[in-house]
Design an enzyme around this catalytic site. Sequence first.
Site, PDB file in Angstrom:
ATOM      1  N   HIS A 308      -3.208  -0.119  -7.401  1.00 33.56           N
ATOM      2  CA  HIS A 308      -3.070   1.432  -6.578  1.00 33.56           C
ATOM      3  C   HIS A 308      -2.997   2.308  -6.712  1.00 33.56           C
ATOM      4  CE1 HIS A 308      -0.284   3.768  -4.032  1.00 33.56           C
ATOM      5  NE2 HIS A 308      -0.908   2.624  -2.260  1.00 33.56           N
ATOM      6  N   ASP A 366      -1.856  -3.875   0.914  1.00 37.36           N
ATOM      7  CA  ASP A 366      -3.169  -3.666   1.483  1.00 37.36           C
ATOM      8  C   ASP A 366      -3.783  -5.660   1.473  1.00 37.36           C
ATOM      9  OD1 ASP A 366      -3.377  -0.955   2.494  1.00 37.36           O
ATOM     10  OD2 ASP A 366      -4.055  -0.521   0.708  1.00 37.36           O
TER      11      ASP A 366
END
Length: 431
Positions: A308, A366
């Site tokens: 991330h 995600d």
Amino acid sequence: MSQETVTMTDNRTGKTIVCPILTGTHGPPVVDCHGLYSELGMFTFDPAYVTTASCESTITFVDGENGILLYRGYPIDQLAEKSSYLEVCYLLLYGELPTTEQMDHFTANIHQHTLLNEGLQRFYNGFRHSAHPMSMLVGVVGALSSYYYDAMDIQNPEHRNRSALRLIAKLPTIAANSYNYLMGHPYVYPRNDLGYVENLMQMMFAVPTQPYEFNETAIKALEVVLILHADHEQNASTSTIRLAGSSQAHPFSCVAGGIATLWGPAHGGANEAVIRMLQQIEHPKNIPDYIARFKDKKSNLRLMGFGHRVYKNYDPRAKIIREICHQLLKELDAQQQPLFEIAMELERIALSDEYFIERKLYPNVDFYSGIILRTLGIPLNMFTVIFAVARTVGWVSQWMEMMNEPQLRIARPRQLYTGAAERDYVPMAER
């Protein structure tokens, strides 16, 4: 706020400016550069604003180094476990967790605004049958001001609050209508006897010919997805909301701008990219070759759903969503589907392979949210729409906070100009 300072000196002229250091509740201190241009005649240069605090906020705090996400000071894991999405909405909007009476009143207000004006319902007929549902969201949300103009005074706190409630209440209806229009299904009206998440699911998947059966694990999984995506500090879409709102635009148009920004694949499309990657791998036996190509420095292959930009450690949202994802897969027997076998094998490798561990390439939110949405039968082109439904409360909370600032000014970033120097116009015949 700290009284410490930083001294900046222009070595060309010897001029010096003393800048206060501002210290917030959490996070690194911030240098107040207000006087930099007026005193030294210079601007700061910070492409994409990655080291610039664009505002002061009390809503959300992200600590990427330590994997922390707080909504109004409450850890995200506690909210995901114990709270409902609507309770989180109340918290983000008003700053505190509600009492029972406050929650009942808030829920009743949301229910009051779930319906769409019938004229707005017909708005969908103007879209092409193959339109992307995010384009519908941008258009329909932008059109809300044409139908709900009784609370358009953004200087009136009551009008601002009513607009915020309308956006939170109507986004599930708008999203479900977009889905049903593309599927050729009849629109399903909201039911105020249902919870927020149940209502979204029945508007998307119910048909008039038979009752819709709810699965409690599926409801909980989607609720967790919404809570984890409700806000995330000053990301691209939130910054768009604040930038547009600084011009005193109405929140309907501001949120339409936020939706358009979220639509960008670098922002809201990551969980969709995860599913496309799994489809590209095709079968678990192909994973070693895919991983090898990913590790090859000469390759441009990307591993979607891992790591991330903000979280340099484990994404705190991933820890929460992983458990509900596995529970959902087990209960719905989705593990037998090749796509989810691939996902679980990738997860196993990422959590055990030294290459991933050393680089902290853990599965992020995600990765799991994409699997959950896929398991729930939500098509790929609706993934970012669900993200928009979840993030609406964060957008309007940030907008309301900004509108309450006593010295609100229109945003006006500066630039480093590197174009042609000043020159005179040359007639066309002489060029």
